[in-house]
Design a protein around this motif. Structure first.
Motif, PDB file in Angstrom:
ATOM      1  N   CYS A  16       0.935  -1.330   0.083  1.00  0.00           N
ATOM      2  CA  CYS A  16       0.008  -0.099   0.479  1.00  0.00           C
ATOM      3  C   CYS A  16       0.618   0.861  -0.514  1.00  0.00           C
ATOM      4  O   CYS A  16       1.959   1.244   0.464  1.00  0.00           O
ATOM      5  CB  CYS A  16      -1.475   0.390   1.281  1.00  0.00           C
ATOM      6  SG  CYS A  16      -2.338  -1.119   1.146  1.00  0.00           S
ATOM      7  N   ASP A  17       0.428   1.978  -0.826  1.00  0.00           N
ATOM      8  CA  ASP A  17       0.820   3.390  -0.806  1.00  0.00           C
ATOM      9  C   ASP A  17       0.352   4.428   0.249  1.00  0.00           C
ATOM     10  O   ASP A  17      -0.254   3.776   0.715  1.00  0.00           O
ATOM     11  CB  ASP A  17       1.091   4.503  -2.359  1.00  0.00           C
ATOM     12  CG  ASP A  17      -0.425   4.864  -2.325  1.00  0.00           C
ATOM     13  OD1 ASP A  17      -1.510   4.661  -1.406  1.00  0.00           O
ATOM     14  OD2 ASP A  17      -0.458   5.434  -3.340  1.00  0.00           O
ATOM     15  N   SER A  22       8.557   7.186  -3.438  1.00  0.00           N
ATOM     16  CA  SER A  22       9.789   7.930  -3.095  1.00  0.00           C
ATOM     17  C   SER A  22       8.996   9.398  -2.242  1.00  0.00           C
ATOM     18  O   SER A  22       8.255   9.297  -1.538  1.00  0.00           O
ATOM     19  CB  SER A  22      10.468   8.992  -4.700  1.00  0.00           C
ATOM     20  OG  SER A  22       8.992   9.579  -4.402  1.00  0.00           O
ATOM     21  N   GLU A  23       9.713   9.805  -1.447  1.00  0.00           N
ATOM     22  CA  GLU A  23       9.021  11.067  -0.236  1.00  0.00           C
ATOM     23  C   GLU A  23       8.020  10.811  -0.529  1.00  0.00           C
ATOM     24  O   GLU A  23       7.502  11.616   0.216  1.00  0.00           O
ATOM     25  CB  GLU A  23      10.607  11.126   0.657  1.00  0.00           C
ATOM     26  CG  GLU A  23       9.840  12.244   1.896  1.00  0.00           C
ATOM     27  CD  GLU A  23       9.361  10.846   2.948  1.00  0.00           C
ATOM     28  OE1 GLU A  23       8.244  10.928   3.930  1.00  0.00           O
ATOM     29  OE2 GLU A  23      10.095  10.105   3.452  1.00  0.00           O
ATOM     30  N   ASP A  24       8.354  11.465  -1.882  1.00  0.00           N
ATOM     31  CA  ASP A  24       7.044  13.306  -2.560  1.00  0.00           C
ATOM     32  C   ASP A  24       5.971  12.034  -2.896  1.00  0.00           C
ATOM     33  O   ASP A  24       4.804  13.216  -3.954  1.00  0.00           O
ATOM     34  CB  ASP A  24       8.066  14.069  -2.720  1.00  0.00           C
ATOM     35  CG  ASP A  24       8.563  13.418  -4.471  1.00  0.00           C
ATOM     36  OD1 ASP A  24       8.439  12.244  -4.769  1.00  0.00           O
ATOM     37  OD2 ASP A  24       9.167  14.430  -5.089  1.00  0.00           O
ATOM     38  N   ALA A  25       6.572  10.815  -3.217  1.00  0.00           N
ATOM     39  CA  ALA A  25       5.112  10.233  -3.445  1.00  0.00           C
ATOM     40  C   ALA A  25       4.916  10.336  -5.602  1.00  0.00           C
ATOM     41  O   ALA A  25       4.080   9.541  -6.344  1.00  0.00           O
ATOM     42  CB  ALA A  25       3.834  10.259  -3.377  1.00  0.00           C
ATOM     43  N   SER A  30       8.219   7.292 -13.008  1.00  0.00           N
ATOM     44  CA  SER A  30       7.079   8.546 -12.703  1.00  0.00           C
ATOM     45  C   SER A  30       5.774   8.102 -12.580  1.00  0.00           C
ATOM     46  O   SER A  30       5.383   7.280 -13.313  1.00  0.00           O
ATOM     47  CB  SER A  30       7.959   9.770 -13.304  1.00  0.00           C
ATOM     48  OG  SER A  30       7.456   9.706 -14.690  1.00  0.00           O
ATOM     49  N   ILE A  31       4.596   9.352 -11.254  1.00  0.00           N
ATOM     50  CA  ILE A  31       3.908   9.149 -11.138  1.00  0.00           C
ATOM     51  C   ILE A  31       3.446  10.204 -11.337  1.00  0.00           C
ATOM     52  O   ILE A  31       3.600  11.589 -11.099  1.00  0.00           O
ATOM     53  CB  ILE A  31       3.792   8.923  -9.372  1.00  0.00           C
ATOM     54  CG1 ILE A  31       4.305   7.203  -9.479  1.00  0.00           C
ATOM     55  CG2 ILE A  31       1.935   8.612  -9.850  1.00  0.00           C
ATOM     56  CD1 ILE A  31       4.647   7.242  -7.886  1.00  0.00           C
ATOM     57  N   GLY A  32       2.606   9.824 -12.440  1.00  0.00           N
ATOM     58  CA  GLY A  32       2.050  11.731 -13.160  1.00  0.00           C
ATOM     59  C   GLY A  32       0.293  12.065 -12.433  1.00  0.00           C
ATOM     60  O   GLY A  32       0.275  11.372 -11.068  1.00  0.00           O
ATOM     61  N   ILE A  33       0.199  12.705 -12.691  1.00  0.00           N
ATOM     62  CA  ILE A  33      -0.726  13.783 -12.409  1.00  0.00           C
ATOM     63  C   ILE A  33      -2.019  13.158 -12.491  1.00  0.00           C
ATOM     64  O   ILE A  33      -3.093  13.515 -11.105  1.00  0.00           O
ATOM     65  CB  ILE A  33      -0.819  15.893 -11.984  1.00  0.00           C
ATOM     66  CG1 ILE A  33       0.072  15.950 -12.106  1.00  0.00           C
ATOM     67  CG2 ILE A  33      -2.201  16.111 -11.954  1.00  0.00           C
ATOM     68  CD1 ILE A  33       0.259  17.428 -13.085  1.00  0.00           C
TER      69      ILE A  33
END
Length: 291
Positions: A105-106, A161-164, A181-184
């Motif tokens: 889980c995130d 990553s810490e900033d998700a 990378s996780i997009g908007i």
């Protein structure tokens, strides 16, 4: 290093360790043995499930999720261990012949689940992985499923990553850990090779410490690798098992490292055990499922 086996239990294919900080309990599974296990203090509970299970994650609602071959289910933790009560939450991957593997889980409590071609026979024996039929899926608290990736071999490692804005995700069939990378919009960008292959086995599950370093279990490598944020090997931690499968930070101060493992042809005495050792840096917490 002074390793301790936390119980006498030996798994055929131990995996998916999860430390529940609010409950101060360790959760893990024996995939091939079809067992979900929870250790609270010295009290071990073992739920015998009807199918192979790849993850056992507590929920904010008080029950837990188990990822079975036929779907993601809620497990009533108050039900009999020999006859657990299961309620279907969703079917993330409808592909016939696939099973779930890595799941975590995130920070928002959404379950990310990687699937693969089933490689476990009816007697728990290993079957070869011959196709890249796996995928990566995100499951929200309301059971809504969002497909993220396809064409995967053996998905392993899920860390953010810490900033998700980045997710670390591995494919053991490639021997490689990737960064996306996780997009908007929540979708993933193209994969960027982050680490591997490496001569010490293949990448399996991982944990992240408070400094942003990733601790990766090396299947058939008999060790963990602590990897710096730039993908360089910071240290090698030799283990008394040949097939470590994953790890997690736990304990009151998150400085106890727990490592799951599997049986192997080498028959080391601790193969299949959950190992514990005190380490010099704290880890990051695990997140419960938000539903």
């Amino acid at each position: 290093m002074a390793w301790t086996a936390v119980t006498e239990h030996r798994a055929q294919l131990g995996e998916g360790p999860f430390w529940d900080a609010p409950g101060q309990a360790l959760y893990w599974v024996d995939i091939a043995g079809q067992q979900a296990l929870r250790l609270s203090g010295e009290h071990l509970q073992v739920w015998q499930l009807p199918e192979p299970v790849s993850a056992f994650i507590p929920c904010e609602s008080g029950d837990a999720l188990v990822t079975l071959s036929s779907g993601v289910y809620r497990l009533d933790l108050g039900s009999p261990q020999a006859a657990p009560r299961l309620t279907l939450l969703c079917v993330a991957d409808p592909q016939p012949g696939n099973r779930p593997n890595e799941a975590r889980c995130d920070a928002r409590g959404r379950l990310w689940l990687g699937s693969m071609q089933n490689n476990i026979g009816e007697q728990g024996e290993d079957l070869p992985v011959l196709r890249r039929s796996g995928g990566l899926f995100r499951i929200d608290a309301d059971a809504r499923v969002t497909p993220l990736l396809s064409g995967l071999g053996i998905p392993n490692t899920l860390l953010w990553s810490e900033d998700a804005t980045q997710v670390y995700f591995g494919d053991s069939l490639d021997g490689t850990l990737y960064r996306y990378s996780i997009g908007i919009d929540g979708q993933l960008g193209p994969p960027r090779k982050w680490f591997g292959p490496h001569p010490c086995g293949v990448p399996d599950g991982s944990a992240m410490d408070a400094e942003g370093y990733l601790w990766n279990a090396r299947w058939d490598g008999g060790c963990l690798l602590r990897l710096a944020p730039d993908g360089e090997v910071d240290r090698v931690i030799e283990l008394p098992v040949s097939r470590p499968s994953s790890c997690v930070f736990g304990g009151k101060d998150l400085r106890t490292l727990y490592i799951t493992s599997a049986a192997s042809p080498l028959n080391h005495p601790l193969d299949g055990a959950v190992l514990a050792i005190e380490v010099d840096i704290a880890g990051k917490i695990c997140h419960r499922f938000a539903g």
